[in-house]
Structure formats: structure tokens, C-alpha cells
Motif scaffolding. Structure first.
Motif, PDB file in Angstrom:
ATOM      1  N   CYS A 110       0.512  -1.847   0.105  1.00 15.93           N
ATOM      2  CA  CYS A 110      -0.377   0.059   0.045  1.00 15.93           C
ATOM      3  C   CYS A 110       1.004   1.577  -0.112  1.00 15.93           C
ATOM      4  CB  CYS A 110      -1.272  -0.377   0.861  1.00 15.93           C
ATOM      5  SG  CYS A 110      -2.223   1.150   1.364  1.00 15.93           S
ATOM      6  N   PHE A 111       0.621   2.474  -0.965  1.00 14.50           N
ATOM      7  CA  PHE A 111       0.972   3.263  -1.285  1.00 14.50           C
ATOM      8  C   PHE A 111       0.883   4.544  -0.495  1.00 14.50           C
ATOM      9  CE2 PHE A 111       2.362   7.102  -3.541  1.00 14.50           C
ATOM     10  CZ  PHE A 111       3.493   7.674  -3.304  1.00 14.50           C
ATOM     11  N   GLU A 112      -1.061   4.461  -0.765  1.00 11.58           N
ATOM     12  CA  GLU A 112      -1.628   5.960  -0.062  1.00 11.58           C
ATOM     13  C   GLU A 112      -2.688   5.763   1.161  1.00 11.58           C
ATOM     14  OE1 GLU A 112      -3.777   9.585  -2.639  1.00 11.58           O
ATOM     15  OE2 GLU A 112      -4.918   7.680  -2.614  1.00 11.58           O
ATOM     16  N   PHE A 113      -2.449   6.309   1.714  1.00 11.42           N
ATOM     17  CA  PHE A 113      -2.659   6.346   3.181  1.00 11.42           C
ATOM     18  C   PHE A 113      -3.738   7.342   3.633  1.00 11.42           C
ATOM     19  CE2 PHE A 113      -3.320   7.109   7.760  1.00 11.42           C
ATOM     20  CZ  PHE A 113      -3.981   5.744   8.374  1.00 11.42           C
ATOM     21  N   ILE A 114      -5.493   7.546   3.575  1.00  7.62           N
ATOM     22  CA  ILE A 114      -6.463   8.429   2.983  1.00  7.62           C
ATOM     23  C   ILE A 114      -7.157   8.463   4.576  1.00  7.62           C
ATOM     24  CG2 ILE A 114      -8.499   9.645   2.200  1.00  7.62           C
ATOM     25  CD1 ILE A 114      -7.241   8.021  -0.308  1.00  7.62           C
ATOM     26  N   VAL A 115      -7.364   9.771   5.574  1.00  9.53           N
ATOM     27  CA  VAL A 115      -7.872   9.329   6.578  1.00  9.53           C
ATOM     28  C   VAL A 115      -9.114  10.597   7.081  1.00  9.53           C
ATOM     29  CG1 VAL A 115      -6.198   8.643   8.015  1.00  9.53           C
ATOM     30  CG2 VAL A 115      -6.480  11.092   7.629  1.00  9.53           C
ATOM     31  N   SER A 116     -10.497  10.102   7.054  1.00 11.47           N
ATOM     32  CA  SER A 116     -11.057  10.640   7.184  1.00 11.47           C
ATOM     33  C   SER A 116     -12.634  10.519   8.108  1.00 11.47           C
ATOM     34  CB  SER A 116     -12.476  10.615   5.598  1.00 11.47           C
ATOM     35  OG  SER A 116     -13.263  11.257   5.564  1.00 11.47           O
ATOM     36  N   GLY A 117     -13.715  10.778   8.781  1.00 14.97           N
ATOM     37  CA  GLY A 117     -14.593  10.392   9.446  1.00 14.97           C
ATOM     38  C   GLY A 117     -16.038  10.341   8.999  1.00 14.97           C
ATOM     39  N   GLY A 118     -16.942  10.678   9.897  1.00 20.24           N
ATOM     40  CA  GLY A 118     -16.955  11.421  10.738  1.00 20.24           C
ATOM     41  C   GLY A 118     -16.158  12.670  10.150  1.00 20.24           C
ATOM     42  N   GLU A 119     -15.503  13.259  11.494  1.00 24.99           N
ATOM     43  CA  GLU A 119     -14.450  14.012  11.435  1.00 24.99           C
ATOM     44  C   GLU A 119     -13.140  13.193  11.977  1.00 24.99           C
ATOM     45  OE1 GLU A 119     -11.604  17.258  11.364  1.00 24.99           O
ATOM     46  OE2 GLU A 119     -13.524  17.066  10.199  1.00 24.99           O
ATOM     47  N   CYS A 120     -11.946  12.590  11.222  1.00 25.93           N
ATOM     48  CA  CYS A 120     -10.829  11.900  11.695  1.00 25.93           C
ATOM     49  C   CYS A 120      -9.888  13.127  12.856  1.00 25.93           C
ATOM     50  CB  CYS A 120     -10.478  11.939  10.534  1.00 25.93           C
ATOM     51  SG  CYS A 120      -9.398  13.072   9.862  1.00 25.93           S
ATOM     52  N   THR A 121      -9.627  14.005  12.552  1.00 29.94           N
ATOM     53  CA  THR A 121      -8.916  15.129  14.073  1.00 29.94           C
ATOM     54  C   THR A 121      -9.439  14.486  15.231  1.00 29.94           C
ATOM     55  OG1 THR A 121     -10.355  17.206  13.531  1.00 29.94           O
ATOM     56  CG2 THR A 121      -8.538  16.583  11.992  1.00 29.94           C
ATOM     57  N   LEU A 122     -10.598  14.166  15.797  1.00 29.58           N
ATOM     58  CA  LEU A 122     -11.226  13.635  17.101  1.00 29.58           C
ATOM     59  C   LEU A 122     -11.169  12.264  17.668  1.00 29.58           C
ATOM     60  CD1 LEU A 122     -15.190  15.214  16.588  1.00 29.58           C
ATOM     61  CD2 LEU A 122     -12.995  16.748  17.349  1.00 29.58           C
ATOM     62  N   ASP A 123     -10.672  11.276  17.064  1.00 28.61           N
ATOM     63  CA  ASP A 123      -9.999  10.204  17.411  1.00 28.61           C
ATOM     64  C   ASP A 123      -9.126  10.568  18.151  1.00 28.61           C
ATOM     65  OD1 ASP A 123      -7.699   8.105  17.316  1.00 28.61           O
ATOM     66  OD2 ASP A 123     -10.005   7.694  16.315  1.00 28.61           O
ATOM     67  N   SER A 124      -9.157   9.745  19.424  1.00 30.46           N
ATOM     68  CA  SER A 124      -7.907  10.152  20.072  1.00 30.46           C
ATOM     69  C   SER A 124      -6.396   9.970  19.857  1.00 30.46           C
ATOM     70  CB  SER A 124      -8.486   8.922  21.337  1.00 30.46           C
ATOM     71  OG  SER A 124      -9.606   9.519  22.438  1.00 30.46           O
ATOM     72  N   ASP A 125      -6.284   9.116  19.052  1.00 29.18           N
ATOM     73  CA  ASP A 125      -4.622   8.717  18.496  1.00 29.18           C
ATOM     74  C   ASP A 125      -4.494   8.867  16.867  1.00 29.18           C
ATOM     75  OD1 ASP A 125      -4.394   7.568  20.781  1.00 29.18           O
ATOM     76  OD2 ASP A 125      -5.430   5.393  20.192  1.00 29.18           O
ATOM     77  N   VAL A 128      -2.827  11.649  16.180  1.00 30.78           N
ATOM     78  CA  VAL A 128      -1.748  12.008  15.885  1.00 30.78           C
ATOM     79  C   VAL A 128      -0.377  11.415  15.530  1.00 30.78           C
ATOM     80  CG1 VAL A 128       0.472  13.041  16.654  1.00 30.78           C
ATOM     81  CG2 VAL A 128      -2.168  14.300  16.615  1.00 30.78           C
ATOM     82  N   LYS A 129      -0.903   9.845  16.349  1.00 31.25           N
ATOM     83  CA  LYS A 129      -0.281   9.457  16.634  1.00 31.25           C
ATOM     84  C   LYS A 129      -0.461   8.365  15.074  1.00 31.25           C
ATOM     85  CE  LYS A 129       0.294   6.393  20.490  1.00 31.25           C
ATOM     86  NZ  LYS A 129      -0.487   5.860  21.867  1.00 31.25           N
ATOM     87  N   GLN A 162      -1.754  24.338  17.058  1.00 31.42           N
ATOM     88  CA  GLN A 162      -0.651  22.655  17.993  1.00 31.42           C
ATOM     89  C   GLN A 162      -0.886  21.504  16.658  1.00 31.42           C
ATOM     90  OE1 GLN A 162      -0.375  22.588  21.333  1.00 31.42           O
ATOM     91  NE2 GLN A 162       1.346  24.470  21.250  1.00 31.42           N
ATOM     92  N   LEU A 163      -1.529  21.793  16.716  1.00 33.00           N
ATOM     93  CA  LEU A 163      -2.121  20.480  15.574  1.00 33.00           C
ATOM     94  C   LEU A 163      -2.447  20.626  14.401  1.00 33.00           C
ATOM     95  CD1 LEU A 163      -4.029  17.202  15.903  1.00 33.00           C
ATOM     96  CD2 LEU A 163      -6.155  17.996  15.745  1.00 33.00           C
ATOM     97  N   LEU A 164      -2.559  21.455  13.726  1.00 34.06           N
ATOM     98  CA  LEU A 164      -2.255  21.782  12.320  1.00 34.06           C
ATOM     99  C   LEU A 164      -0.877  22.082  12.502  1.00 34.06           C
ATOM    100  CD1 LEU A 164      -3.758  22.836  10.066  1.00 34.06           C
ATOM    101  CD2 LEU A 164      -3.786  25.255  10.183  1.00 34.06           C
ATOM    102  N   GLU A 165      -0.326  22.725  12.819  1.00 40.36           N
ATOM    103  CA  GLU A 165       1.751  22.177  12.608  1.00 40.36           C
ATOM    104  C   GLU A 165       1.680  21.009  12.727  1.00 40.36           C
ATOM    105  OE1 GLU A 165       3.560  24.943  15.432  1.00 40.36           O
ATOM    106  OE2 GLU A 165       2.242  27.090  14.681  1.00 40.36           O
ATOM    107  N   LYS A 166       1.160  19.894  13.222  1.00 41.49           N
ATOM    108  CA  LYS A 166       2.045  18.521  13.752  1.00 41.49           C
ATOM    109  C   LYS A 166       1.765  18.156  12.090  1.00 41.49           C
ATOM    110  CE  LYS A 166       3.769  15.094  14.899  1.00 41.49           C
ATOM    111  NZ  LYS A 166       5.165  15.014  15.337  1.00 41.49           N
ATOM    112  N   ILE A 167       0.751  18.638  11.709  1.00 39.67           N
ATOM    113  CA  ILE A 167      -0.011  17.776  10.280  1.00 39.67           C
ATOM    114  C   ILE A 167       0.504  17.781   9.243  1.00 39.67           C
ATOM    115  CG2 ILE A 167      -1.701  17.997   8.756  1.00 39.67           C
ATOM    116  CD1 ILE A 167      -3.799  17.370  10.597  1.00 39.67           C
ATOM    117  N   VAL A 168       0.952  19.389   9.733  1.00 42.97           N
ATOM    118  CA  VAL A 168       2.111  20.216   8.331  1.00 42.97           C
ATOM    119  C   VAL A 168       3.101  19.391   8.230  1.00 42.97           C
ATOM    120  CG1 VAL A 168       3.050  22.334   7.582  1.00 42.97           C
ATOM    121  CG2 VAL A 168       0.724  22.297   7.892  1.00 42.97           C
ATOM    122  N   SER A 169       4.332  19.231   9.347  1.00 40.53           N
ATOM    123  CA  SER A 169       5.266  18.705   9.850  1.00 40.53           C
ATOM    124  C   SER A 169       5.454  16.887   9.381  1.00 40.53           C
ATOM    125  CB  SER A 169       5.496  18.361  11.459  1.00 40.53           C
ATOM    126  OG  SER A 169       5.458  17.537  11.984  1.00 40.53           O
TER     127      SER A 169
END
Length: 475
Positions: free
Chosen positions: A173-188, A190-191, A217-224
């Protein structure tokens, strides 16, 4: 000692390493270019990528000597370093200093390369893409939402996501796509993203952006983590109309602010804006908004029934008048006047779509399905591994996945019999959610009929004579 590294902004995957078939796809999320290497060049890059902390020059040269390509090594490293696909020394992890150097203009050839490798990968038994709905939790209550009425708090944990990602990488697998719901609300969240990035997966994120605004800070983490693309749901350039859809006050300001911030970092974005009766008259302004932030745009009118099959979403479908406007305006992404004849369809040769073939979707219940719009269950990861589900689909002719991967369009007995069928943006999941598997979609038929009508009317105007509509070319 000097080392050679694959930098943090690179996503890559190698297939058939150390064989004559060796192939490596490399995607730079910094320059937005994609490169394909074959043979010994593929093996050499894979050797470097397999060293997380970089490979020492002496060790790299030993490998090149073993492969009898030592004379070409320096040129190889120099060329790929010039393309920023390799670096000397440890890569800079300071996202502010690196992301601001992004080249925003995207190389159009990358899509062609990725599409070709995607098709090749599936033909050779590999899984290309994994779509993961991390949670059904959401901070919006959109009027057209297709997710379950009861969403609860269920989400995919890091431990389970790690297992799934490991299996996906093992399957190529090359591509990884995350969604939801609102995926950023998942407790994990960032990990999970960090782990996928550590496996050099190409990451795409679908979000409404609200949580990223509230947590910079979450936005900056995503960008990183150098995402390939971040899709932001913006339904209208008009704040009030947008919030009529989301039903959340101030959601427009937050989503657009995140879009602007991502632009400042040079991250590729996409404005995701399905057009509803409540918003469609402002579609031109929505396009201008996307252009303002150098964003790609996905405009469509298709409204999926809920995953329970409830068609309540259809009450928000655009009027015939507004649909005609979208189909006849040359500025619209849905404009049909620039088309040549729609392609012939061979129902005895062609399959329905990429879902369940090149890509799989995992929902918060850990069901493995084709996609969010095709809830055909191939397995459950609470009971078995993703690897086993995929491998069973390659060998077990009685498995649901195997049967789906070999299904042909001829199975849709009520489809592909009329001329307007050539104009259909066919989705097998739509018919399934509206009625049953292998059923036609009333909504897609409606849009296809309108597309055909407009197509031939525009042709008549262009030629000043009745357009000679050929016979539907279906076998």
C-alpha cells in the motif's frame, strides 16, 4: 561519517525488490513531483530508504559494488539530491523552515504516473490505497450527512491502526487516506498519522478544519508530516449558506482560516464542496474562493443515501434549473460542452470502479468495505487481519472480495442499456444504498439523462445543425 537519507517529505514504495521487476514510486510532498524508478535504480533507492537514520556512504558504496553499479552511484545520488529526493546528512525536521520552501505548482505528470502504477500494482496482487474512517464522531451536523444516525464514540485505536497499517504496507500500500466523521477527533489521530508517515505512506486527510483551527498545534503537527493533500469541506463562499449546511455557528470562518493557513505552508489542499439546493446558486463564488487559496476543488451534486439506506439526503438535491447551469457553464467543473463522445463501455470486460480493487476502506466498526459509498463487507478486522482479508480475496473464489474483484458491469441488469448510460458517473454503491447490490441508481440516472440532453444541445449549437447521435457502443 556522511550519510545519505530519504528526507521526511518523501513517500515511497518498492515492489519486487532485488528482482528484475523491481519498481519504486517516489512522491515528494515538498516539490509535488512523482518519480518512478525501475530495476537497479529502484533497488538502490530502496536500500537507502530501508535505513531510517540514513545509510553511511561507505555502506552505500559497498552495496553499489555488489550490484555492479559503483560507477553510476555518484551520478545517481547527485541527480536525486538535485530533485530533493535524497539529502546528505539528517533531514531537517523543523517544519517551518522546510514547508515554507514548498514548490506550490504541482507537476501534472504525477497523476499519470500514480494512476499507471496503481493499475500495475493491482494486476500484480498489491493493494494500492487504504481509506480509514477513524471515527464517526463529528463536530458538525451536516444536513446531507451519510454517516450512521447513531454515531457513538467508537473509534479506531492506535494499536489497531498500527496493525492495519503494517498489513497494508506488507501488501504494498502506497496511499493512506484518513477521514470520518471528523478524523481529527480520534483520540489517537496524531499517533496514527505519525506511524503512517514513518512507513513512508502518501497521506491524504479529509477534514472540516474546525478542530485544526481550535488546536493550532495540531495543524502544525499535520503540516510537519508532509501530507500529500488536505481536503477541507467548504460548501459555499457565503458564510451563512455554509453554516446552513453544517448547522454549526462560526464553522465557515474556522474552515476558511485553516485553508488560508495551509496555503501559507504550501500544502496542497482541496475544497470539497458538494453542491446542495441550499448552496448551488453560489458555485461560481465557491470556485473563486478555492482559487484564492490555490486549492483544487471537487464540485459534484451526487448525494449518497445514509449508510442505513435512508434517502432523506435527497431533499437537498439541486433543482433541474441549477443542474442545467452547472452542466452548461464552461467555467463549471461539471461542464459537458467540452466533451468529445463519451467513451464506449464494454460491459463484458470492464469492472465497476476502484473500490474493493485498488483500494479498501476500514470503518470505525472495523469492517473492511469497498468504500464509504460501497458498504459491501469483505471482512472484519476484529476477527482477522487486513492481510488475510486481502490474500483471501486473491485466492478464495468463494470469498466476497474475490467475487467483487472479478465482477463485470454486465451484472447490472438494468444498466448500460440506454444511450444516456454512457454519461453516467457510475457508482455501484449508490444503487446498493438506494435498493440492493447490482441495482441501478435513480439519482445517477437522473443526472446522466440531463448530461446527455445538454451534451447534444450544445453540440447542435456548435455545429448549427442537428448533431448526429451515434448508436450506443456497448458490447
Amino acid at each position: 561519517m556522511k550519510t545519505v537519507n530519504v528526507p521526511a517529505w518523501i513517500a515511497c514504495r518498492t515492489y519486487f525488490p532485488e528482482t528484475e521487476q523491481s519498481k519504486t514510486i517516489i512522491s515528494s510532498q515538498k516539490t509535488h513531483k512523482t518519480v518512478l524508478l525501475d530495476g537497479l535504480a529502484s533497488d538502490l533507492y530502496n536500500f537507502i530508504a530501508s535505513h531510517d537514520d540514513g545509510v553511511a556512504e561507505d555502506e552505500l558504496r559497498e552495496y553499489a559494488v555488489k550490484k555492479d553499479i559503483a560507477d553510476e552511484l555518484d551520478g545517481f545520488v547527485e541527480q536525486l539530491s538535485n530533485l530533493q529526493l535524497l539529502t546528505d546528512g539528517m533531514p531537517n525536521d523543523d517544519f517551518i523552515s522546510t514547508t515554507l520552501q514548498y514548490t506550490k505548482k504541482e507537476d501534472k505528470s504525477r497523476h499519470a504516473i500514480e494512476d499507471d502504477v496503481c493499475k500495475w500494482a493491482f494486476k500484480n496482487g498489491f493493494l494500492w490505497s487504504l481509506f480509514m474512517e477513524l471515527t464517526y464522531k463529528c463536530n458538525c451536523r451536516c444536513i446531507h450527512c451519510y454517516n450512521p444516525a447513531f454515531r457513538g464514540v467508537q473509534e479506531i485505536s492506535f494499536e489497531k491502526a498500527k496493525e492495519i497499517i503494517d498489513d497494508a504496507v506488507r501488501l504494498g500500500c502506497f496511499e493512506f487516506i484518513v477521514s470520518g466523521g471528523e478524523c481529527t477527533l480520534d483520540s489517537d489521530f496524531v499517533k496514527i498519522l505519525e506511524y503512517a508517515h514513518s512507513k513512508r505512506m502518501q497521506i491524504r486527510i479529509f477534514t472540516n478544519g474546525i478542530n485544526l483551527y481550535d488546536n493550532p498545534q495540531l495543524l502544525e503537527k499535520i503540516v510537519s508530516l508532509y501530507p500529500y493533500q488536505v481536503g477541507i469541506s467548504v460548501y459555499s463562499a457565503d458564510k451563512d449558506k455554509h453554516e446552513t449546511v453544517t448547522t454549526i455557528k462560526n464553522s465557515w470562518n474556522k474552515s476558511v482560516a485553516v485553508l488560508e493557513k495551509l496555503k501559507s505552508y504550501g500544502v496542497n489542499t482541496q475544497v470539497k464542496c458538494v453542491q446542495l439546493a441550499e448552496t448551488v446558486k453560489g458555485w461560481r463564488e465557491t470556485l473563486e474562493l478555492a482559487k484564492k487559496y490555490d486549492s483544487a476543488v471537487a464540485i459534484d451534486v451526487t448525494l449518497t443515501p445514509t449508510v442505513e439506506g435512508d434517502r432523506k439526503t435527497w431533499k437537498h438535491f439541486v433543482s433541474d434549473e441549477d443542474l442545467v447551469d452547472l452542466l452548461t457553464d464552461p467555467e463549471s467543473p461539471m461542464y459537458v460542452g467540452g466533451w468529445t463522445e463519451p467513451p464506449a463501455i464494454d460491459i463484458n470486460r470492464d469492472g465497476p470502479c476502484y473500490a474493493g480493487n485498488h483500494t479498501l476502506c476500514i470503518n470505525p466498526n472495523l469492517n473492511v468495505v469497498g468504500c464509504v459509498s460501497l458498504p459491501l463487507v469483505f471482512g472484519n478486522l476484529g476477527k482477522e487481519s487486513l492481510y488475510d482479508v486481502w490474500q483471501r480475496g486473491q485466492t478464495d473464489k468463494e470469498s466476497t472480495l474475490y467475487k467483487w474483484q472479478h465482477v463485470l458491469l454486465a451484472e447490472w441488469k438494468d444498466c448500460f442499456k440506454e444511450d444516456y448510460c454512457r454519461f453516467c458517473h457510475f457508482c455501484p454503491g449508490m444503487g446498493m444504498l438506494e435498493d440492493k447490490l447490482y441495482a441501478k441508481s435513480e439519482l445517477l440516472c437522473k443526472v446522466a439523462k440531463m448530461k446527455m440532453k445538454i451534451f447534444y444541445e450544445l453540440k447542435d449549437k456548435q455545429t448549427d445543425k442537428p448533431y448526429q447521435n451515434g448508436i450506443c457502443q456497448m458490447k
